[in-house]
Write a protein that holds these residues in place. Structure first.
Motif, PDB file in Angstrom:
ATOM      1  N   ALA A  69       0.798  -1.226   0.000  1.00 57.64           N
ATOM      2  CA  ALA A  69       0.000   0.000   0.000  1.00 57.64           C
ATOM      3  C   ALA A  69       0.832   1.277   0.000  1.00 57.64           C
ATOM      4  CB  ALA A  69      -0.941   0.005   1.208  1.00 57.64           C
ATOM      5  N   SER A  70       2.106   1.206   0.334  1.00 56.44           N
ATOM      6  CA  SER A  70       2.858   2.410   0.690  1.00 56.44           C
ATOM      7  C   SER A  70       3.068   3.398  -0.449  1.00 56.44           C
ATOM      8  CB  SER A  70       4.227   2.013   1.261  1.00 56.44           C
ATOM      9  OG  SER A  70       4.088   1.295   2.455  1.00 56.44           O
ATOM     10  N   PHE A  71       3.412   2.909  -1.632  1.00 55.88           N
ATOM     11  CA  PHE A  71       3.926   3.822  -2.661  1.00 55.88           C
ATOM     12  C   PHE A  71       3.099   3.836  -3.943  1.00 55.88           C
ATOM     13  CE2 PHE A  71       7.820   2.714  -0.142  1.00 55.88           C
ATOM     14  CZ  PHE A  71       7.862   3.919   0.545  1.00 55.88           C
ATOM     15  N   VAL A  72       1.783   3.753  -3.786  1.00 55.97           N
ATOM     16  CA  VAL A  72       0.855   3.929  -4.911  1.00 55.97           C
ATOM     17  C   VAL A  72       0.477   5.402  -4.981  1.00 55.97           C
ATOM     18  CG1 VAL A  72      -1.414   3.326  -5.826  1.00 55.97           C
ATOM     19  CG2 VAL A  72      -0.025   1.581  -4.667  1.00 55.97           C
ATOM     20  N   ASN A  73       0.605   6.012  -6.138  1.00 54.78           N
ATOM     21  CA  ASN A  73       0.406   7.456  -6.280  1.00 54.78           C
ATOM     22  C   ASN A  73      -1.005   7.905  -5.919  1.00 54.78           C
ATOM     23  OD1 ASN A  73       2.402   6.914  -9.069  1.00 54.78           O
ATOM     24  ND2 ASN A  73       3.106   8.202  -7.396  1.00 54.78           N
ATOM     25  N   PRO A  74      -1.157   9.120  -5.406  1.00 54.78           N
ATOM     26  CA  PRO A  74      -2.482   9.657  -5.070  1.00 54.78           C
ATOM     27  C   PRO A  74      -3.345   9.841  -6.319  1.00 54.78           C
ATOM     28  CG  PRO A  74      -0.722  11.005  -4.103  1.00 54.78           C
ATOM     29  CD  PRO A  74      -0.079  10.067  -5.071  1.00 54.78           C
ATOM     30  N   GLY A  75      -4.647   9.858  -6.098  1.00 56.04           N
ATOM     31  CA  GLY A  75      -5.573  10.185  -7.177  1.00 56.04           C
ATOM     32  C   GLY A  75      -5.724   9.118  -8.229  1.00 56.04           C
ATOM     33  N   THR A  76      -5.291   7.903  -7.937  1.00 57.01           N
ATOM     34  CA  THR A  76      -5.416   6.811  -8.904  1.00 57.01           C
ATOM     35  C   THR A  76      -6.478   5.828  -8.420  1.00 57.01           C
ATOM     36  OG1 THR A  76      -3.695   5.498  -7.797  1.00 57.01           O
ATOM     37  CG2 THR A  76      -2.978   7.006  -9.544  1.00 57.01           C
ATOM     38  N   PRO A  77      -7.094   5.075  -9.335  1.00 54.61           N
ATOM     39  CA  PRO A  77      -8.089   4.083  -8.911  1.00 54.61           C
ATOM     40  C   PRO A  77      -7.523   3.058  -7.924  1.00 54.61           C
ATOM     41  CG  PRO A  77      -8.264   4.478 -11.266  1.00 54.61           C
ATOM     42  CD  PRO A  77      -7.031   5.203 -10.807  1.00 54.61           C
ATOM     43  N   ASP A 136     -10.161  -5.623 -13.510  1.00 53.53           N
ATOM     44  CA  ASP A 136     -11.518  -5.194 -13.858  1.00 53.53           C
ATOM     45  C   ASP A 136     -12.167  -4.467 -12.676  1.00 53.53           C
ATOM     46  OD1 ASP A 136     -13.665  -4.850 -15.564  1.00 53.53           O
ATOM     47  OD2 ASP A 136     -14.606  -6.764 -15.023  1.00 53.53           O
ATOM     48  N   GLY A 137     -11.381  -3.596 -12.055  1.00 53.86           N
ATOM     49  CA  GLY A 137     -11.874  -2.775 -10.959  1.00 53.86           C
ATOM     50  C   GLY A 137     -11.822  -3.427  -9.595  1.00 53.86           C
ATOM     51  N   GLU A 138     -11.464  -4.710  -9.543  1.00 60.70           N
ATOM     52  CA  GLU A 138     -11.422  -5.422  -8.257  1.00 60.70           C
ATOM     53  C   GLU A 138      -9.981  -5.455  -7.746  1.00 60.70           C
ATOM     54  OE1 GLU A 138     -12.348  -9.849  -6.335  1.00 60.70           O
ATOM     55  OE2 GLU A 138     -12.767  -9.435  -8.457  1.00 60.70           O
ATOM     56  N   ALA A 168      -8.910   2.174  -4.183  1.00 64.62           N
ATOM     57  CA  ALA A 168      -9.292   0.804  -3.853  1.00 64.62           C
ATOM     58  C   ALA A 168      -8.586   0.333  -2.590  1.00 64.62           C
ATOM     59  CB  ALA A 168      -8.959  -0.127  -5.024  1.00 64.62           C
ATOM     60  N   LEU A 169      -7.329   0.722  -2.416  1.00 64.79           N
ATOM     61  CA  LEU A 169      -6.590   0.350  -1.211  1.00 64.79           C
ATOM     62  C   LEU A 169      -7.161   1.046   0.026  1.00 64.79           C
ATOM     63  CD1 LEU A 169      -3.003   0.382  -2.705  1.00 64.79           C
ATOM     64  CD2 LEU A 169      -4.041  -1.575  -1.535  1.00 64.79           C
ATOM     65  N   THR A 170      -7.624   2.280  -0.137  1.00 66.53           N
ATOM     66  CA  THR A 170      -8.242   2.991   0.982  1.00 66.53           C
ATOM     67  C   THR A 170      -9.538   2.311   1.405  1.00 66.53           C
ATOM     68  OG1 THR A 170      -7.250   5.073   0.251  1.00 66.53           O
ATOM     69  CG2 THR A 170      -9.146   5.227   1.729  1.00 66.53           C
TER      70      THR A 170
END
Length: 603
Positions: A245-253, A390-392, A257-259
Motif C-alpha cells: 500500500a505504501s507507494f501507490v500514487n495519489p488520485g489513482t483508482p 476489472d476494478g477489483e 481501492a486500497l483505501t
C-alpha cells in the motif's frame, strides 16, 4: 529460519522489556474487557456522540450491533502528502456503509511540514509535534464510541505520534492508511546541484526556487527517501498497512481501492467479529525488529533511531542503540534511493518496491515471518503487490527479480554488506551516523574542530571564506532540552561544498539531520547534549576530533584530565524560548528524555 542475530536481538529485547511489556498487556486486556458499549452510555452521552449522524447511522449506533470506525486524520493543505486526505473520510464512510457499519471522523491531529519550517523557528517545535499528535489522537479516541480506527498520516512526526497513540489504545484494531508519493519531478541530482550552487553564490534565488518547485510539484509525499517515505515503508514492514500500500500514487483508482480495502479490513478485525486483531497484538517485539531491519536495508531516516524507540516504549518494549547497531551489522543495504542514490521512491516502487524488498529480507532470514499484521496474513506473506483486475483489488506475488538493480538489489548482491545506520561511541558520548550515502573513503575523518552554536553562524563563516579547510563542524546547543532538537538541513549544501573542494569534512551535533542526511559524514543525536552538560560543551576550536564510522567511535583528542577540567560552554537560549509558540513548549523541553530514550516528553 530466522538469522541468529535477529533471533538473539529479539530475545534480548523481550527479556529486557518483560516487566514493562507484561504490565502494558495487562492494561490492554483490561481495556479490551470494557470494549466500547455505546448502548451502556448515558442517553446524553450517546446523543452527543451521534447528533450529527444521519438517521440510518443513528439507528445502527443505538442498536450497538455494528462496528463504528474512528477516522483520525492529519489532513491539511500545507503538506503535499496530506492534501489528498481531504476526500478520504467520504471514501471511508461509504466503505463502512458497504460493510454494514458506521464511520465517523473522531478528530484531527496537527501536521507540520518540515520542508516549510527548515531553518526557521517552527522547526524547533517539530520533534515535539510528535508528542502533541499522540496526545491529540488519544483525545480523539477517548470518546469510547469506536470499535476500530484508521489513521490517516504520512509525514515525519505524524506517523510516529499516531503509532504512540495506537499503543495507548492497544485494545483497538488500528489500520494505517497511506496517501502515496507525488509523481517524479526533476531528478534529485539536478535539485542537489542547484542547492550547492546557490550555497556557493553561483545560482540565483529564482533559479533555486524554480528547481525546488520542479521537484516538489504535486499532491503526495516528496519523492526522496526521507522520514515521510521511511514511515510508509516501516508501516508496511511492521504490519500496519495492507501489503504493497505504501507507494501507490495519489488520485489513482488503485489508491482509492486500497483505501476502501483498509477501511473494510479495520471493520473486519474488531472484537465484534471472529478475526479480532488489536493493535497491541501487531506491535510486538517482532514487529519492531522487523521495522529496524527494514530501516537498515533501505538506508532510511535517522529520525527513526529516535522515533522507533519512542514508539516501542509506548507499548512497554525497550529498544536500545545497541539493538540498532547489532542489527545493522548483519542487514545488507538493498536500495539506492536519494539521498543514498539518484533514484526516487517511484523508481524504487517500479523496480519491485516493498514487496520485493520484504521478500528478499525474508529469504535471508532477516525478518520474523510469523509477525502478525492487520491484513490477517503473517508478514511472511507480505511479498505481494496490489493491482486492479476489472476494478477489483487483488494481490499478486512481487517480482521474483529486481527490475532495476541500480535501485533495488537482491540479497545476494547488496550495495553494502551491512546497514545504512551506525552507532558511534567515544569520549564525546554516543551518536548515530547514516553512512549509506557517504563514500567509503569518507567513513573516517580526522580534523580540527570549528565550534558553532547555530546554523546561521556556520552559514556566516562559510560566506566569509573561513571554512575552506579540513574541519569537523561542531554545532551544539541544538538538543531536545536546548531548542527542541531541530533538523539542520541548511548545513548540508554548505558542508558538501567545502568537501567538494577536496577537504576532509564532518559534522558533529546534538541536533538532527533526518532522512535527508547525505554525503557529508554526520555524527548526530550526540548525547548527552550540550544543554545537559555533555562533553560536546567542552570542545574548543582547534581540538582534533576523529569520527570513525568503521570502528564506531567518536573521540576528541584531548588529555582526559585537561578535558574534564574545562568549564562547559554556555549559550544564551532566551531567543529560542519565545515567539512562534515556543513558550508553550517550555515544559516539553524541561522533561524530555535524551534521544537514546526517544527524546520524548511523554515519559
Amino acid at each position: 529460519m530466522v538469522h541468529e542475530t535477529i533471533a538473539r536481538v529479539t530475545a534480548r529485547i523481550v527479556e529486557r522489556s518483560r516487566p514493562a511489556r507484561e504490565a502494558y498487556l495487562a492494561r490492554v486486556e483490561r481495556m479490551a474487557s470494557k470494549r466500547p458499549r455505546r448502548g451502556a452510555l448515558g442517553c446524553a452521552n450517546l446523543a452527543h456522540g451521534f447528533a450529527a449522524c444521519g438517521a440510518h447511522d443513528k439507528a445502527e449506533l443505538v442498536a450497538d450491533v455494528v462496528p463504528n470506525l474512528a477516522i483520525v486524520t492529519a489532513y491539511n493543505d500545507m503538506l503535499s502528502a496530506h492534501q489528498p486526505y481531504e476526500r478520504y473520510p467520504d471514501v471511508i464512510r461509504r466503505a463502512a456503509h458497504e460493510a454494514g457499519a458506521v464511520a465517523q471522523v473522531a478528530g484531527g491531529v496537527p501536521a507540520m511540514c518540515d520542508g516549510v519550517t527548515q531553518g526557521r523557528a517552527g522547526m524547533e517545535l517539530s520533534l515535539f509535534s510528535r508528542d502533541v499528535i499522540a496526545l491529540a489522537a488519544s483525545i480523539a479516541l477517548s470518546h469510547d464510541m469506536f470499535d476500530a480506527a484508521v489513521m490517516l498520516g504520512i509525514c515525519d512526526k505524524i506517523v510516529p505520534g499516531l503509532v504512540i497513540a495506537a499503543q495507548a489504545y492497544g485494545h483497538l484494531p488500528i489500520v494505517f492508511v497511506p496517501g502515496g508519493p507525488m509523481p517524479s519531478g526533476i531528478s534529485n541530482d539536478q535539485k542537489s546541484k542547484v542547492r550547492q550552487l546557490y550555497a556557493e553564490g553561483k545560482a540565483t534565488r529564482d533559479e533555486l526556487l524554480a528547481a525546488e518547485s520542479a521537484s516538489y510539484h504535486a499532491p503526495g509525499t516528496c519523492t526522496f527517501y526521507g522520514t515521510a517515505n521511511s514511515n510508509q515503508m516501516l508501516m508496511e514492514a511492521m504490519g500496519l498497512h495492507l501489503p504493497g500500500a505504501s507507494f501507490v500514487n495519489p488520485g489513482t483508482p488503485l489508491r482509492e481501492a486500497l483505501t476502501v480495502a483498509a477501511a473494510k479490513r479495520a471493520l473486519a478485525i474488531t472484537a465484534l467479529g471472529n478475526e479480532y486483531t488489536p493493535a497491541a497484538s501487531v506491535l510486538d517485539e517482532r514487529a519492531f525488529v522487523n521495522g529496524v531491519v527494514a530501516l537498515h536495508a533501505t538506508g532510511g531516516s535517522t529520525n527513526h533511531v529516535i522515533h522507533l524507540v519512542a514508539m516501542a516504549r509506548a507499548g512497554g518494549i525497550y529498544l536500545t542503540l545497541e539493538d540498532f547497531d547489532d542489527l545493522s551489522r548483519v542487514v545488507p543495504l538493498l536500495t539506492r534511493v536519494y539521498p543514498n542514490g539518484s533514484a526516487d521512491v517511484n523508481h524504487f516502487s517500479a523496480a519491485g518496491g516493498t514487496g520485493f524488498l520484504i521478500g528478499e529480507l525474508l529469504k535471508g532470514g532477516l525478518m520474523h515471518p510469523d509477525a502478525r499484521t492487520v491484513s490477517g496474513l503473517p508478514l511472511g506473506d507480505y511479498a505481494k503487490e496490489p493491482y486492479l483486475d476489472d476494478g477489483e483489488l487483488k494481490f499478486r506475488d512481487a517480482p521474483a527479480a529486481s527490475l532495476d538493480e541500480a535501485v533495488l538489489r537482491p540479497i545476494e548482491r547488496p550495495f553494502s554488506p551491512d546497514g545504512g545506520l551506525r552507532v558511534l561511541r567515544g569520549n564525546l558520548g554516543q551518536s548515530v551516523i547514516k553512512i549509506s550515502a557517504v563514500a567509503p573513503e569518507r567513513h573516517v575523518v580526522r580534523a580540527p574542530a570549528r565550534v558553532f552554536h547555530a546554523q546561521e553562524e556556520v552559514e556566516a563563516a562559510f560566506r566569509a571564506g573561513e571554512l575552506s579547510r579540513d574541519l569537523v563542524c561542531v554545532v551544539r546547543f541544538q538538543g531536545v532540552k536546548a531548542i527542541g532538537m531541530p533538523e539542520l538541513h541548511k548545513l548540508t549544501p554548505i558542508l558538501a561544498s567545502v568537501m567538494a573542494h577536496g577537504h576532509q569534512v564532518a559534522l558533529v551535533t546534538d541536533g538532527r539531520m533526518s532522512g535527508a542526511s547525505g554525503k557529508v559524514p554526520a555524527a548526530i543525536h550526540l548525547s548527552p547534549e550540550a544543554k545537559a552538560g555533555g562533553p560536546i560543551a567542552r570542545i574548543r576550536d582547534g581540538d582534533m576530533i576523529t569520527l570513525d564510522a568503521v570502528a564506531g567511535t567518536l573521540d576528541v583528542e584531548v588529555a582526559p584530565e585537561e578535558f574534564a577540567a574545562r568549564e562547559p560552554a554556555s549559550c544564551d537560549l532566551e531567543p529560542h524560548e519565545h515567539d512562534y509558540g515556543r513558550e508553550l513548549f517550555a515544559n516539553f523541553r524541561l522533561v524530555a528524555t535524551g534521544p537514546e530514550l526517544g527524546a520524548s516528553s511523554l515519559g
